[in-house]
Design an enzyme around this catalytic site. Sequence first.
Site, PDB file in Angstrom:
ATOM      1  N   HIS A 162       8.884   6.570   4.676  1.00 58.04           N
ATOM      2  CA  HIS A 162       8.357   6.543   5.624  1.00 58.04           C
ATOM      3  C   HIS A 162       7.695   8.227   5.696  1.00 58.04           C
ATOM      4  CE1 HIS A 162       7.612   1.601   5.463  1.00 58.04           C
ATOM      5  NE2 HIS A 162       6.494   2.418   4.228  1.00 58.04           N
ATOM      6  N   LYS A 179      -0.081 -11.972   7.560  1.00 60.56           N
ATOM      7  CA  LYS A 179       1.354 -11.190   7.060  1.00 60.56           C
ATOM      8  C   LYS A 179       2.419 -11.458   7.884  1.00 60.56           C
ATOM      9  CE  LYS A 179       2.963  -7.956   3.887  1.00 60.56           C
ATOM     10  NZ  LYS A 179       3.233  -6.551   3.773  1.00 60.56           N
ATOM     11  N   ARG A 224       9.056   4.672  -5.248  1.00 62.93           N
ATOM     12  CA  ARG A 224      10.246   4.574  -4.938  1.00 62.93           C
ATOM     13  C   ARG A 224      10.952   4.990  -6.602  1.00 62.93           C
ATOM     14  NH1 ARG A 224      10.342  -0.067  -0.496  1.00 62.93           N
ATOM     15  NH2 ARG A 224       8.957  -0.308  -2.595  1.00 62.93           N
ATOM     16  N   SER A 268      10.918  -1.505   3.922  1.00 62.37           N
ATOM     17  CA  SER A 268      11.205  -2.210   5.549  1.00 62.37           C
ATOM     18  C   SER A 268      11.339  -3.659   5.599  1.00 62.37           C
ATOM     19  CB  SER A 268       9.874  -2.417   5.723  1.00 62.37           C
ATOM     20  OG  SER A 268       8.896  -1.139   5.619  1.00 62.37           O
TER      21      SER A 268
HETATM   22  O1  PNS Z   1       3.186  -0.877   3.290  1.00 63.36           O
HETATM   23  P1  PNS Z   1       2.343  -1.665   2.070  1.00 63.36           P
HETATM   24  O2  PNS Z   1       2.745  -2.901   2.079  1.00 63.36           O
HETATM   25  O3  PNS Z   1       2.740  -1.734   0.681  1.00 63.36           O
HETATM   26  O4  PNS Z   1       0.791  -1.702   1.809  1.00 63.36           O
HETATM   27  C1  PNS Z   1      -0.094  -1.927   1.167  1.00 63.36           C
HETATM   28  C2  PNS Z   1      -1.518  -1.503   1.706  1.00 63.36           C
HETATM   29  C3  PNS Z   1      -1.921  -1.937   3.161  1.00 63.36           C
HETATM   30  C4  PNS Z   1      -1.872  -0.326   1.535  1.00 63.36           C
HETATM   31  C5  PNS Z   1      -2.653  -2.373   1.038  1.00 63.36           C
HETATM   32  O5  PNS Z   1      -1.929  -4.161   1.036  1.00 63.36           O
HETATM   33  C6  PNS Z   1      -4.340  -1.897   1.455  1.00 63.36           C
HETATM   34  O6  PNS Z   1      -4.741  -1.458   0.930  1.00 63.36           O
HETATM   35  N1  PNS Z   1      -4.383  -3.252   1.587  1.00 63.36           N
HETATM   36  C7  PNS Z   1      -6.373  -3.446   2.402  1.00 63.36           C
HETATM   37  C8  PNS Z   1      -7.068  -4.362   1.919  1.00 63.36           C
HETATM   38  C9  PNS Z   1      -7.184  -3.569   0.314  1.00 63.36           C
HETATM   39  O7  PNS Z   1      -8.416  -2.555   0.831  1.00 63.36           O
HETATM   40  N2  PNS Z   1      -7.391  -4.090  -1.082  1.00 63.36           N
HETATM   41  C10 PNS Z   1      -7.707  -3.511  -1.875  1.00 63.36           C
HETATM   42  C11 PNS Z   1      -6.158  -2.787  -2.806  1.00 63.36           C
HETATM   43  S1  PNS Z   1      -4.869  -3.276  -3.197  1.00 63.36           S
END
Ligand code: PNS
Length: 183
Positions: free
Chosen positions: A30, A54, A104, A142
């Site tokens: 990150h 979560k 990645r 993570s």
């Molecule tokens: O680090 P991560 O867990 O891969 O991040 C995921 C994240 C936060 C980018 C994604 O879960 C997100 O955007 N969540 C907010 C809800 C949303 O907008 N969902 C629609 C797109 S999947």
Amino acid sequence: MLMKAKKPQKSSPVTTAVFPGSFDPLTNGHVDIIERASEIFKRVIVAVLFNPSKDALFSQGERVELITRQFARYKGRVSVVSFSGLLVDFVHSTDSRVIIRGLRAISDFDYEAQMALINRKLAPQIETFFLTAREEHSYISSTVVKQVALLGGDVSGMVPKVVLDALSKKRLERDRLRAKPLF
Ligand code: PNS
């Protein structure tokens, strides 16, 4: 504190990018993406997802604090905020229309492409930019960091020092709780 911004128009160039994620915890992968994005965009907003469902090791406040400490020397160029709800709604509340995500490996692509397509469907003016992770970070996640650190493994090459210290504290806390007699 972010001001409610006017929805950026599709034709207007932007100088701010949003890097969203769970960051539980921030890893060197990150950090690298944020640093590289900050060389391209004038300002990077690291958006930490508040997701009560979560099973997080670090609270949302702790995650925001760790990232803020790591990027303290970037002053206004990197800011850290938390968000809940739809990512596109959060992006609309900023002066940006760019989402940054790190890739990645090929295996990340399906999920990331799906997210980018859903976000485009919801908000066509918002673009997702992918940055490929450096080779040396390609195995870091993570989830793996948490697992190894809590089992006493060495994650010093995988996370910044602030996170390493916070992980050691979590492990000590957890061990202390486990050692407590039940009555
Ligand atoms: O680090 P991560 O867990 O891969 O991040 C995921 C994240 C936060 C980018 C994604 O879960 C997100 O955007 N969540 C907010 C809800 C949303 O907008 N969902 C629609 C797109 S999947």
